[in-house]
Scaffold this motif. Sequence first.
Motif, short mmCIF file in Angstrom:
data_model
loop_
_atom_site.label_atom_id
_atom_site.label_comp_id
_atom_site.label_asym_id
_atom_site.label_seq_id
_atom_site.Cartn_x
_atom_site.Cartn_y
_atom_site.Cartn_z
N LEU A 120 -34.76 67.72 18.73
CA LEU A 120 -33.53 67.88 19.49
C LEU A 120 -33.86 68.83 20.64
N ARG A 123 -30.17 70.62 23.04
CA ARG A 123 -28.89 70.19 22.49
C ARG A 123 -28.25 69.04 23.29
N ARG A 124 -29.14 68.20 23.87
CA ARG A 124 -28.64 67.08 24.67
C ARG A 124 -29.36 65.78 24.39
N VAL A 126 -31.85 63.65 21.55
CA VAL A 126 -32.51 63.50 20.26
C VAL A 126 -33.60 62.46 20.41
N THR A 144 -28.62 60.24 23.39
CA THR A 144 -27.83 61.34 23.95
C THR A 144 -26.40 61.26 23.44
N VAL A 149 -26.40 63.94 18.49
CA VAL A 149 -26.80 65.31 18.84
C VAL A 149 -26.20 66.29 17.83
N GLU A 150 -24.92 66.15 17.53
CA GLU A 150 -24.26 67.06 16.59
C GLU A 150 -24.80 66.90 15.18
N CYS A 152 -27.81 66.00 14.27
CA CYS A 152 -29.14 66.62 14.21
C CYS A 152 -29.05 68.14 14.33
N ARG A 153 -28.19 68.63 15.20
CA ARG A 153 -28.03 70.08 15.35
C ARG A 153 -27.53 70.71 14.06
#
Length: 172
Positions: A120, A123-124, A126, A144, A149-150, A152-153
């Motif tokens: 990641l 934060r934009r 993956v 994207t 993204v969320e 994975c974060r």
Amino acid sequence: MPTISEAEFGDLLRTFQRESLHLETRDAYGTETELPYMAKWANGEPDDLAWLADWCSTLRSYIAAGATVRRARIVSEPLSAYQRWSHSIAHPMVDAGEDIRWVPRRLVSSIGIPGNDFYLLDRRLVIFLLYTGDGLNAQFLTSTDPSDVELCRSAFEAVWKVAIPHGDYQPV
């Protein structure tokens, strides 16, 4: 999800500005770069790790620019031969500024994790890494999509909370 080439993957890894998060979930990999060095290790042959110098130099430049590079490795215990080797060669990367942590698989039983390893970036973006059953890289997919993204974060941060810093992890 768009597929990218290995060269495009390498280019993307050099584009992040602030943060690179990398989650590894497999017990063995088989990259063309690593296999010869792992074979030397398995045979008890010395390795000066010079082949890691370019990556370590890149890491130092990221850190000098104020970026963060974190990697969490979810591992089964006792460790596979690949992960024992990986642990034995991690110190140059850690010394260069990559925060590598180890996570015994038993600690992530209640954590939702994406089905594939990923990076990641900032934060934009993956980048999902897909592997064959033998651990060879098969494909790179990018996304994207805010939900990817969320996912994975949040998965990375949940794993990170139980991760053990490289210097403190004692391979089992």
